[in-house]
Design a protein around this motif. Structure first.
Motif, mmCIF file in Angstrom:
data_model
loop_
_atom_site.group_PDB
_atom_site.id
_atom_site.type_symbol
_atom_site.label_atom_id
_atom_site.label_comp_id
_atom_site.label_asym_id
_atom_site.label_seq_id
_atom_site.Cartn_x
_atom_site.Cartn_y
_atom_site.Cartn_z
ATOM 1 N N LEU A 24 -30.658 20.384 25.703
ATOM 2 C CA LEU A 24 -31.408 21.631 25.891
ATOM 3 C C LEU A 24 -32.797 21.582 25.271
ATOM 4 O O LEU A 24 -33.606 22.477 25.499
ATOM 5 C CB LEU A 24 -30.634 22.802 25.266
ATOM 6 C CG LEU A 24 -29.315 23.178 25.935
ATOM 7 C CD1 LEU A 24 -28.574 24.195 25.086
ATOM 8 C CD2 LEU A 24 -29.561 23.734 27.330
ATOM 9 N N ALA A 25 -33.071 20.537 24.491
ATOM 10 C CA ALA A 25 -34.321 20.488 23.732
ATOM 11 C C ALA A 25 -35.408 19.718 24.458
ATOM 12 O O ALA A 25 -36.232 19.068 23.825
ATOM 13 C CB ALA A 25 -34.078 19.873 22.362
ATOM 14 N N GLU A 26 -35.395 19.740 25.758
ATOM 15 C CA GLU A 26 -36.450 19.114 26.553
ATOM 16 C C GLU A 26 -36.604 17.642 26.190
ATOM 17 O O GLU A 26 -37.689 17.137 25.914
ATOM 18 C CB GLU A 26 -37.780 19.835 26.348
ATOM 19 C CG GLU A 26 -37.710 21.310 26.698
ATOM 20 C CD GLU A 26 -38.999 22.043 26.357
ATOM 21 O OE1 GLU A 26 -39.940 21.385 25.882
ATOM 22 O OE2 GLU A 26 -39.048 23.261 26.569
ATOM 23 N N GLY A 27 -35.455 16.937 26.158
ATOM 24 C CA GLY A 27 -35.497 15.513 25.870
ATOM 25 C C GLY A 27 -35.742 15.185 24.414
ATOM 26 O O GLY A 27 -36.152 14.097 24.062
ATOM 27 N N HIS A 32 -42.288 34.292 10.091
ATOM 28 C CA HIS A 32 -42.707 34.284 11.495
ATOM 29 C C HIS A 32 -41.595 34.617 12.476
ATOM 30 O O HIS A 32 -41.809 34.564 13.684
ATOM 31 C CB HIS A 32 -43.318 32.918 11.838
ATOM 32 C CG HIS A 32 -44.513 32.579 10.990
ATOM 33 N ND1 HIS A 32 -45.686 33.290 11.055
ATOM 34 C CD2 HIS A 32 -44.682 31.622 10.037
ATOM 35 C CE1 HIS A 32 -46.557 32.765 10.182
ATOM 36 N NE2 HIS A 32 -45.967 31.765 9.552
ATOM 37 N N GLY A 33 -40.412 34.943 12.003
ATOM 38 C CA GLY A 33 -39.356 35.400 12.894
ATOM 39 C C GLY A 33 -38.537 34.290 13.511
ATOM 40 O O GLY A 33 -38.658 33.111 13.163
ATOM 41 N N ALA A 34 -37.677 34.694 14.445
ATOM 42 C CA ALA A 34 -36.689 33.798 15.044
ATOM 43 C C ALA A 34 -37.349 32.723 15.901
ATOM 44 O O ALA A 34 -38.455 32.896 16.412
ATOM 45 C CB ALA A 34 -35.707 34.609 15.882
ATOM 46 N N PHE A 35 -36.629 31.616 16.075
ATOM 47 C CA PHE A 35 -37.088 30.504 16.896
ATOM 48 C C PHE A 35 -36.791 30.764 18.372
ATOM 49 O O PHE A 35 -35.848 31.479 18.713
ATOM 50 C CB PHE A 35 -36.377 29.213 16.479
ATOM 51 C CG PHE A 35 -36.977 28.544 15.270
ATOM 52 C CD1 PHE A 35 -37.638 29.269 14.296
ATOM 53 C CD2 PHE A 35 -36.881 27.173 15.103
ATOM 54 C CE1 PHE A 35 -38.192 28.655 13.182
ATOM 55 C CE2 PHE A 35 -37.422 26.535 13.999
ATOM 56 C CZ PHE A 35 -38.079 27.279 13.037
ATOM 57 N N SER A 36 -37.581 30.128 19.235
ATOM 58 C CA SER A 36 -37.299 30.152 20.665
ATOM 59 C C SER A 36 -36.080 29.291 20.951
ATOM 60 O O SER A 36 -35.630 28.505 20.103
ATOM 61 C CB SER A 36 -38.497 29.621 21.448
ATOM 62 O OG SER A 36 -38.693 28.234 21.172
ATOM 63 N N ALA A 37 -35.544 29.411 22.162
ATOM 64 C CA ALA A 37 -34.354 28.636 22.532
ATOM 65 C C ALA A 37 -34.627 27.135 22.445
ATOM 66 O O ALA A 37 -33.804 26.366 21.940
ATOM 67 C CB ALA A 37 -33.895 29.018 23.936
ATOM 68 N N ALA A 38 -35.790 26.700 22.941
ATOM 69 C CA ALA A 38 -36.120 25.265 22.911
ATOM 70 C C ALA A 38 -36.280 24.765 21.484
ATOM 71 O O ALA A 38 -35.774 23.698 21.119
ATOM 72 C CB ALA A 38 -37.388 25.000 23.717
ATOM 73 N N ALA A 39 -37.002 25.534 20.642
ATOM 74 C CA ALA A 39 -37.186 25.127 19.251
ATOM 75 C C ALA A 39 -35.854 25.141 18.507
ATOM 76 O O ALA A 39 -35.595 24.281 17.658
ATOM 77 C CB ALA A 39 -38.187 26.052 18.559
ATOM 78 N N LEU A 40 -34.991 26.101 18.836
ATOM 79 C CA LEU A 40 -33.668 26.178 18.205
ATOM 80 C C LEU A 40 -32.825 24.963 18.569
ATOM 81 O O LEU A 40 -32.135 24.394 17.721
ATOM 82 C CB LEU A 40 -32.966 27.466 18.642
ATOM 83 C CG LEU A 40 -31.591 27.737 18.029
ATOM 84 C CD1 LEU A 40 -31.730 28.012 16.542
ATOM 85 C CD2 LEU A 40 -30.925 28.918 18.726
ATOM 86 N N ALA A 41 -32.881 24.555 19.826
ATOM 87 C CA ALA A 41 -32.121 23.377 20.253
ATOM 88 C C ALA A 41 -32.625 22.120 19.559
ATOM 89 O O ALA A 41 -31.834 21.264 19.136
ATOM 90 C CB ALA A 41 -32.212 23.223 21.771
ATOM 91 N N GLY A 42 -33.950 21.981 19.424
ATOM 92 C CA GLY A 42 -34.501 20.842 18.704
ATOM 93 C C GLY A 42 -34.067 20.830 17.251
ATOM 94 O O GLY A 42 -33.743 19.777 16.683
ATOM 95 N N LEU A 43 -34.041 22.005 16.633
ATOM 96 C CA LEU A 43 -33.571 22.121 15.251
ATOM 97 C C LEU A 43 -32.104 21.715 15.151
ATOM 98 O O LEU A 43 -31.717 20.955 14.251
ATOM 99 C CB LEU A 43 -33.760 23.558 14.766
ATOM 100 C CG LEU A 43 -33.205 23.893 13.384
ATOM 101 C CD1 LEU A 43 -33.993 23.181 12.297
ATOM 102 C CD2 LEU A 43 -33.224 25.414 13.156
ATOM 103 N N GLY A 44 -31.286 22.202 16.083
ATOM 104 C CA GLY A 44 -29.863 21.880 16.059
ATOM 105 C C GLY A 44 -29.595 20.399 16.227
ATOM 106 O O GLY A 44 -28.739 19.829 15.538
#
Length: 543
Positions: free
Chosen positions: A271-274, A111-123
């Protein structure tokens, strides 16, 4: 452990390992083959059976046993727990809890690369998991997209610490380097001492992959990738700008130049919206499908407390209607596979046949009551308030992984208790009250205490919190009445900011690093500033 696409068992596969019945193939790795199994109590588990050639090495067995013992000590969130293992079996095997979700490698590949918000949550999740691993004296050594599983409530790290047992075997011949090309640190490739900073490099490489869909050092044979990792800069084109400096610093060649995991956790969490950043919708669909497949193959025992259910029923998962329809279609196909080509259902698939062949009973339409008025309406059922529930779970003495952002808001939308010994346990709860005014200590100018409340008037619930001061942490301050003075407030003490950020955010002038919280003298060095807080001296220096 690994949750790749389920495949049927082959004739050569064992039907049982230890006390665990094997149901399907999950995949294979450097150490062995992984199966979906079921415990005697009916719980789904992942069973890894070690390759025979490794089992023949006595040194591997000894190291494997030691590393399993170390891995069992890891009890942090965002990790997968080891539940059983036998190093003396033929062949050795390892059992962990099963996570019904795709690997990061699989999700990005489909499904390709993650969005910035999803990437921050992953990190944030991966940093938190690695911190739990390191706190037990274990270094992962092989963090890669295939060793990260995605669940609806956050990522999970698998195979932590076990890679070192494999490394010990390879070192007997010196012909190979254990790890995954493109995700190993320079010091690992050079055969030097590997510590927690190596996992930071791997974390940054994994996040770069999730952000771009490709390895930061390209493709190719091990020798070519190893040269690039050691000598060339990564290709970070496409990494979201808010995370680019952090990921770039994590990929520094010198371990001492990389930031700590606490910096990754703070920056990504902010950055991950809390901390509530959603996964991409197609990935959520993949997870829901795996959950449903698992419940078909390993249904919870009917006599278990609470029905023994590990995963939420599909109908309760937060899944868009279109995605739920896709899951339904996939389950029909999955049921056909489970039943087999000849239509004879194996024991693990009979439940599918029964469910599909039994038509649902029609739901009778509600009949109007003879005594009910036309204007009567049902009594509304109160909607649970998740934020209030989160506050009600907190007790005096708990520690929280929250701090004040420069904007004045808390870093989390809801409080969450964590172990008080963790590096991200910023606050300690002194008491829980129904009036936030009870948290104010009259006459105290600077005590590092504040309140975190929810609701108003008669419905208010307040946490009286106290900042935990740890050497090495940084917080924010402003200039005083003249250029050379520094001033802080209780609210400033509640802030947290990466010590290596370089500059303070807007409305602040200084980043202060805590050097001691002591009853004695402050340590020398740097531009020192100190205050009296709670009868002790808070020692800091300007970064």
């Amino acid at each position: 452990m690994s949750s790749e696409k389920l495949k049927p068992l082959e004739a050569s596969d064992p039907k049982k390992v230890g006390g665990y019945r094997l149901l399907a193939r999950l995949g294979a790795g450097g150490m062995g083959r992984v199966y979906l199994g079921r415990s005697k109590g009916g719980r789904p588990v992942a069973v890894k059976v070690i390759h025979p050639y490794l089992a023949e090495d006595a040194q591997f067995r000894r190291r494997f046993n030691a590393e399993v013992a170390a891995a069992r000590r890891v009890g942090g969130i965002h990790t997968v727990q080891v539940v059983d293992a036998r190093a003396d079996a033929d062949p050795p095997w390892l059992v962990t809890e099963y996570i019904a979700g795709p690997s990061l490698h699989e999700a990005v590949g489909e499904h390709g690369a993650f969005s910035a918000a999803a990437l921050a949550g992953l990190g944030a999740g991966l940093a938190e998991g690695l911190m739990a691993i390191h706190e037990r004296g274990v270094v992962h050594r092989d963090l890669k997209p295939g060793n990260v599983l995605l669940a609806q409530d956050g990522p999970r790290i698998i195979d932590f610490g076990i890679a070192r047992a494999l490394d010990a075997t390879s070192q007997t011949t010196r012909t190979s380097v254990v790890g995954t090309p493109g995700f190993m640190s320079p010091e690992q490739l050079r055969g030097r001492e590997v510590g927690p900073a190596s996992d930071v490099f791997c974390l940054a490489a994994v996040l770069a992959f999730a952000a771009t869909g490709r390895r930061p050092f390209g493709e190719g044979p091990l020798e070519a990738l190893g040269y690039r990792v050691v000598n060339e800069e990564p290709d970070l084109t496409g990494v979201p700008e808010p995370l680019l400096p952090l990921i770039a610093s994590g990929l520094e060649k010198d371990p001492q130049d990389r930031p700590g995991l606490d910096v990754f956790l703070e920056r990504c969490s902010a950055l991950a919206e809390g901390g509530d950043a959603p996964l991409p919708e197609p990935v959520s669909t993949m997870i829901a499908t795996r959950v449903a497949e698992t419940e078909v193959l390993a249904p919870p025992p009917q006599d278990a407390p609470g029905n023994g259910r590990q995963f939420p029923p599909l109908g309760r998962m937060k899944l868009p209607m279109a995605a739920a329809a896709v899951v339904g279609v996939l389950l029909v196909a999955f049921a056909a596979w489970a039943l087999g080509d000849d239509g004879n259902a194996p024991a693990t698939s009979k439940a599918i046949a029964t469910v599909q062949q039994t038509p649902a009973s029609p739901t009778p339409s509600p009949q109007p009551s003879e005594t009910a008025s036309a204007t009567d309406s049902p009594t509304p059922i109160p909607t649970p308030d998740p934020t209030r529930k989160a506050f009600e779970k907190i007790s005096a003495g708990d520690c929280l992984d929250a701090y004040k952002r420069p904007s004045g808001e808390w870093s989390r939308s809801k409080p969450r208790a964590v172990g008080c010994g963790r590096s991200d346990a910023y606050l300690k709860v002194l008491k829980v009250v129904d009036d936030s005014s009870e948290c104010i200590r009259h006459g105290a100018d600077l005590d590092g205490e504040l309140r975190w409340s929810y609701g108003e008037d008669a419905n208010e619930i307040a946490l009286c919190v106290q900042r935990q001061f740890r050497t090495g942490d940084c917080f924010l301050a402003t200039k005083g009445e003249n250029e050379n003075s520094v001033t802080i407030s209780n609210s400033d003490l509640m802030t947290s900011w990466p010590c290596g950020a370089g500059s303070a955010p807007e409305e602040y002038d200084y980043i202060l690093r805590i050097t001691a919280f002591t009853s004695g003298a402050c340590p020398p060095g740097g531009r020192r500033v100190h205050w009296e807080v709670r009868g002790r001296t808070l020692c800091t220096r300007i970064v």
